[in-house]
Design a protein around this motif. Structure first.
Motif, PDB file in Angstrom:
ATOM      1  N   GLU A 210     -64.160  61.831-117.972  1.00  0.00           N
ATOM      2  CA  GLU A 210     -63.992  60.704-117.054  1.00  0.00           C
ATOM      3  C   GLU A 210     -62.998  61.065-115.974  1.00  0.00           C
ATOM      4  OE1 GLU A 210     -62.874  57.073-119.060  1.00  0.00           O
ATOM      5  OE2 GLU A 210     -64.285  57.534-120.674  1.00  0.00           O
TER       6      GLU A 210
ATOM      7  N   SER B 138     -60.721  59.460-112.806  1.00  0.00           N
ATOM      8  CA  SER B 138     -60.215  58.277-112.119  1.00  0.00           C
ATOM      9  C   SER B 138     -59.014  58.730-111.292  1.00  0.00           C
ATOM     10  CB  SER B 138     -59.818  57.193-113.124  1.00  0.00           C
ATOM     11  OG  SER B 138     -58.801  57.675-113.980  1.00  0.00           O
TER      12      SER B 138
ATOM     13  N   TYR C  61     -59.931  62.555-118.034  1.00  0.00           N
ATOM     14  CA  TYR C  61     -59.864  62.263-119.453  1.00  0.00           C
ATOM     15  C   TYR C  61     -61.045  62.935-120.124  1.00  0.00           C
ATOM     16  CZ  TYR C  61     -60.604  59.849-123.813  1.00  0.00           C
ATOM     17  OH  TYR C  61     -60.823  59.581-125.136  1.00  0.00           O
TER      18      TYR C  61
ATOM     19  N   LYS D  53     -53.388  64.852-115.206  1.00  0.00           N
ATOM     20  CA  LYS D  53     -53.054  64.103-113.998  1.00  0.00           C
ATOM     21  C   LYS D  53     -52.485  65.106-113.007  1.00  0.00           C
ATOM     22  CE  LYS D  53     -50.273  60.085-112.649  1.00  0.00           C
ATOM     23  NZ  LYS D  53     -49.447  59.018-113.259  1.00  0.00           N
TER      24      LYS D  53
ATOM     25  N   GLU E 174     -49.582  66.103-115.666  1.00  0.00           N
ATOM     26  CA  GLU E 174     -49.953  66.044-117.073  1.00  0.00           C
ATOM     27  C   GLU E 174     -51.169  66.927-117.300  1.00  0.00           C
ATOM     28  OE1 GLU E 174     -50.728  62.053-118.365  1.00  0.00           O
ATOM     29  OE2 GLU E 174     -51.029  62.629-120.448  1.00  0.00           O
TER      30      GLU E 174
ATOM     31  N   THR F 110     -53.743  36.362-106.535  1.00  0.00           N
ATOM     32  CA  THR F 110     -54.864  37.237-106.858  1.00  0.00           C
ATOM     33  C   THR F 110     -54.564  38.686-106.501  1.00  0.00           C
ATOM     34  OG1 THR F 110     -56.231  35.369-106.240  1.00  0.00           O
ATOM     35  CG2 THR F 110     -57.361  37.446-106.557  1.00  0.00           C
ATOM     36  N   GLN F 111     -53.800  38.886-105.413  1.00  0.00           N
ATOM     37  CA  GLN F 111     -53.527  40.245-104.924  1.00  0.00           C
ATOM     38  C   GLN F 111     -52.281  40.865-105.579  1.00  0.00           C
ATOM     39  OE1 GLN F 111     -53.812  37.557-102.719  1.00  0.00           O
ATOM     40  NE2 GLN F 111     -55.983  37.880-102.326  1.00  0.00           N
ATOM     41  N   SER F 112     -51.697  40.167-106.556  1.00  0.00           N
ATOM     42  CA  SER F 112     -50.499  40.674-107.258  1.00  0.00           C
ATOM     43  C   SER F 112     -49.378  41.053-106.284  1.00  0.00           C
ATOM     44  CB  SER F 112     -50.838  41.873-108.144  1.00  0.00           C
ATOM     45  OG  SER F 112     -51.867  41.552-109.042  1.00  0.00           O
TER      46      SER F 112
ATOM     47  N   ARG G  47     -52.283  44.118-103.500  1.00  0.00           N
ATOM     48  CA  ARG G  47     -53.622  44.667-103.621  1.00  0.00           C
ATOM     49  C   ARG G  47     -54.482  44.147-102.471  1.00  0.00           C
ATOM     50  NH1 ARG G  47     -54.965  42.290-107.961  1.00  0.00           N
ATOM     51  NH2 ARG G  47     -53.830  43.733-109.261  1.00  0.00           N
TER      52      ARG G  47
ATOM     53  N   GLU H  26     -60.565  44.915-104.191  1.00  0.00           N
ATOM     54  CA  GLU H  26     -60.512  45.257-105.608  1.00  0.00           C
ATOM     55  C   GLU H  26     -59.877  46.623-105.850  1.00  0.00           C
ATOM     56  OE1 GLU H  26     -62.452  43.080-108.282  1.00  0.00           O
ATOM     57  OE2 GLU H  26     -61.553  41.955-106.657  1.00  0.00           O
TER      58      GLU H  26
ATOM     59  N   LYS I 271     -54.599  49.273-102.345  1.00  0.00           N
ATOM     60  CA  LYS I 271     -53.268  48.699-102.505  1.00  0.00           C
ATOM     61  C   LYS I 271     -52.401  49.152-101.336  1.00  0.00           C
ATOM     62  CE  LYS I 271     -49.703  48.223-106.043  1.00  0.00           C
ATOM     63  NZ  LYS I 271     -49.350  48.652-107.405  1.00  0.00           N
TER      64      LYS I 271
ATOM     65  N   TYR J 238     -57.936  53.334-105.173  1.00  0.00           N
ATOM     66  CA  TYR J 238     -58.048  53.668-106.599  1.00  0.00           C
ATOM     67  C   TYR J 238     -59.508  53.875-106.955  1.00  0.00           C
ATOM     68  CZ  TYR J 238     -53.190  52.301-107.109  1.00  0.00           C
ATOM     69  OH  TYR J 238     -51.820  52.231-106.996  1.00  0.00           O
TER      70      TYR J 238
ATOM     71  N   LEU K  47     -61.790  35.258-110.484  1.00  0.00           N
ATOM     72  CA  LEU K  47     -60.863  34.346-109.813  1.00  0.00           C
ATOM     73  C   LEU K  47     -61.498  33.892-108.506  1.00  0.00           C
ATOM     74  CD1 LEU K  47     -59.090  35.733-111.894  1.00  0.00           C
ATOM     75  CD2 LEU K  47     -57.432  36.217-110.126  1.00  0.00           C
TER      76      LEU K  47
ATOM     77  N   ARG L 162     -61.381  40.704-112.775  1.00  0.00           N
ATOM     78  CA  ARG L 162     -60.633  41.546-113.698  1.00  0.00           C
ATOM     79  C   ARG L 162     -61.487  41.785-114.925  1.00  0.00           C
ATOM     80  NH1 ARG L 162     -57.993  40.364-110.050  1.00  0.00           N
ATOM     81  NH2 ARG L 162     -55.832  39.722-109.754  1.00  0.00           N
TER      82      ARG L 162
END
Lengths: 407, 266
Positions: A28, A30, A63, A75, A94, A339-341, A366, A369, A372, A406, B57, B67
């Protein structure tokens, strides 16, 4: 210790095996990548430096499952900085093989650990070297080659680590803001150990939770991560030579929750070395402490916003390796709970002896989706000309804007 | 129930007036508690469970943000449950995990794992009235629902959806850090499943309504809703949780819910 060696073949410790595992398992990918613009408010102190440093970076994470209870995680990190060859570089954060059982784990490879509880300074966290060239906020670390055994028992969690090789701080060259004055020597770094970077260091940590108390005890023996500096003359100029000494450190970290107040402390005793007037190594024992609190006002004024208040006292007997002899840090964390933290963290550190001050700003949000945006700032005020470390940041007030994707 | 029987017997042995009191001797508070206890009793013995959640949301303009979350829970006899919440998206918080030991009495123990820093952080669980990940759900709405976390008052019976009749009760949080003064809860009379909850804020104004739907029964006993919808009446925002892949008795044990194992989670 016997249980550690029993169930898994000794071969798992051979890194070679990592790369010859059956290819049937899922791989995987990411991670994140993005761009940054680092801007300084004042004019540069030298012609190699710039007012603006645009850069792009990528931080992929891999991963690979090697079995039901084993895996490999990687990483990687690379940055291209248009105005800084020193900050155009990569690192293996890592590359670790993990073997898990109910009550133990084995980690072998390159990795990163985090120890401690406080926010302003990470005293007990000595395994990984700081990545100074990537560290506006003291959180970036270089990957450390290690072999780690973890025991998870009713009496707590015990980590025993062999740290293979030492990685000195990468300060970069004259193109990096900020620079020490006098500048760093071009000649090689000085080590107390004859093995220089080919050392085998050891670290042990026990931690456990007792109701509202989380407690950690740690021991480190090896090359001290933070260097001291020796004044030398190089080509008729005064220069600083980084010096890495041998040290043993005992650390204690604790956090207790009293109602909704978090009380945190980290304490270390270093049995280390410093340079005497003849620049020879002499034994030097010091203590250092960070202790403070974090309190969150939840839903202030019937809103959904939280305001976190952080206060920490910093104390260190060793003057020449840190600006934090007797300081107070105040932090204000504004959490929008949206919602956007969205979060804003303001930090302020004042030297209680000379009133020199460092201010920091960290804001993040954020976007959509997968994106950031982050804004970081750092500036100094009321700088006492005798405060060597804070003075380094003078005329280097900065703001950094970062956008990450991301994947 | 013993107390009630005794009161009825006492009422019958006295006078006609007292007898009529006897019929209603189970006070509204006792009946409310009895309903909560029965609902709790019917959900005993599930052992451990895992599920996948998609939380959507929505703001009042219809913009949405999603989420995806995995949850693991372990039933603890005599205390609150243990739970793990792991985030898969948004991607910037991928791998972030909450470990909660909920307690019937006293504050819950809660740890947060931040994968980018490899840091496990003990957090204050008193912050229960705050929004869960920017949603209309508060932390306390997501936590283990224990009988002793409220006092109760039965109000009435009322039809609640297709062929269903509900007990309607008020319940009052015993924790002074709760964001609510009261909740009105609809529980269906046949299966004792929550169907709807109205939440009243600290000013006692109607704040939110949570509806439970798409129930399915597992292991021939345990009902789980596959859809939760929380509407905030004061902001017009809405959060929807679609749950899937409920699995029970997967073999999870206490040792899987350990702060030292948060780094292992994927």
């Amino acid at each position: 210790m016997k249980t550690l060696l029993n169930p898994s073949p000794a071969g798992i410790l051979l890194s070679g095996l990592i790369f010859f595992s059956p290819p049937s398992q899922a791989l995987e990918l990411s991670g994140k990548g993005g761009g940054e613009i680092l801007t300084f408010f004042q004019e540069a102190k030298s012609p190699e430096q710039h007012p603006v440093y645009p850069s792009v970076f990528v931080e992929p994470e891999l991963y690979y499952s090697t079995g039901e209870n084993s895996e490999i995680k990687a990483k990687l990190f690379y940055r291209y900085n248009a105005n800084s060859p020193s900050q155009t570089r990569g690192d293996i954060r890592e590359l670790m093989f993990y073997q898990y059982a109910d009550e133990w784990e084995i980690h072998a490879g390159i990795g990163k650990v985090f120890w401690g509880t406080t926010e302003s300074r990470h005293l007990v966290d000595v395994v990984n070297q700081i990545d100074l060239l990537e560290s506006l906020d003291d959180e970036a670390r270089l990957g450390q080659p290690m072999l780690q055994a973890k025991l998870i028992k009713a009496w707590g969690t015990l980590d025993i680590m062999l740290l293979a090789g030492f990685r000195p701080v990468e300060f970069g060259n004259a193109d990096v803001r900020s620079q020490f004055l006098p500048p760093l020597a071009n000649q090689s770094t000085r080590y107390q150990s004859k093995d220089k970077t080919n050392t085998l260091d050891m670290a042990v940590r026990w931690n456990h939770s007792f109701d509202a108390l989380d407690l950690g005890l740690s021991y480190f023996s090896g090359t001290q991560r933070t260097p001291l500096f020796q004044f030398i003359t190089e080509q008729n100029q005064a220069k600083l030579l980084p010096v890495y000494v041998q040290s043993q450190q005992i650390g204690l970290d604790a956090q207790v929750i009293v109602n909704d107040l978090l009380l945190k402390a980290e304490f270390i005793h270093r049995d280390s070395h410093k340079l005497n007037a003849q620049n020879q190594f002499t034994r030097y024992q010091t203590n250092a402490l960070v202790a403070g609190f974090e309190y969150t006002l939840v839903g202030i004024g019937d809103s959904v916003y939280d305001l976190g208040l952080i206060g920490e006292y910093l104390y260190d007997e060793w003057e020449s390796i840190t600006p934090f002899q007797k300081d107070w840090m105040t932090g204000l964390r504004w959490v929008f709970n949206d919602t956007q933290s969205t979060e804003i963290l303001m930090g302020h550190i004042i030297d209680l002896d000379d009133q020199s001050q460092i201010w920091t700003l960290e804001a993040s949000r954020r976007i959509g989706e997968n994106w950031k945006a982050e804004l970081n700032g750092r500036w100094v005020s009321n700088v006492n000309s005798d405060n060597y470390f804070v003075k380094t940041y003078q005329q280097d007030d900065l703001i950094n804007f970062k956008v990450s994707y991301y994947f | 129930m013993n107390t009630t029987t005794r009161i009825i017997a006492l009422g019958m042995s006295l006078s006609f007036t007292l007898f009529s009191i006897g019929i209603y001797a189970q006070t509204a508070e006792e009946k409310g508690l009895a309903i909560a206890q029965e609902a709790d009793k019917r959900d005993i013995g599930w052992g451990d469970q895992t599920s996948n959640m998609e939380m959507i949301l929505l703001n009042k303009h219809g913009d949405s943000s999603t989420r995806t979350i995995r949850t693991k829970a372990l039933e603890v006899q005599g205390d609150g449950d243990k739970s793990l919440t792991i985030f898969d998206t948004p991607r910037d918080i991928k791998g972030t995990a909450f470990l909660t030991f909920s307690h019937i009495e006293g504050p819950d123990d809660q740890w947060l794992y931040l994968p980018a820093l490899k840091r496990v952080k003990r957090i204050s669980s008193r912050n229960k009235s705050g929004p869960f990940m920017g949603s209309e759900f508060a932390y306390e709405d997501m936590s283990s629902q224990e009988v002793a976390k409220y006092t109760y008052k039965y109000l009435r019976d009322e039809p609640c959806g297709k062929n269903l009749t509900c007990f309607v009760s008020e319940r009052y949080p015993t924790d002074k850090f709760s964001g609510y003064t009261k909740q009105v809860i609809w529980i269906d009379k046949e299966e004792y499943r929550p169907i709807k909850i109205d939440f009243y804020d600290r000013k006692n104004a109607l704040l939110k309504t949570l509806t439970f739907s798409e129930y399915q029964q597992y292991l021939g006993q345990y009902w789980r809703p596959h859809k939760l919808e929380m509407v905030n009446h004061q902001t017009g925002k809405k959060s929807i949780v679609n749950s899937s892949n409920y699995q029970f008795k997967t073999g999870l044990t206490e040792s899987d819910f350990h702060k030292s194992k948060l780094k292992r989670l994927r």
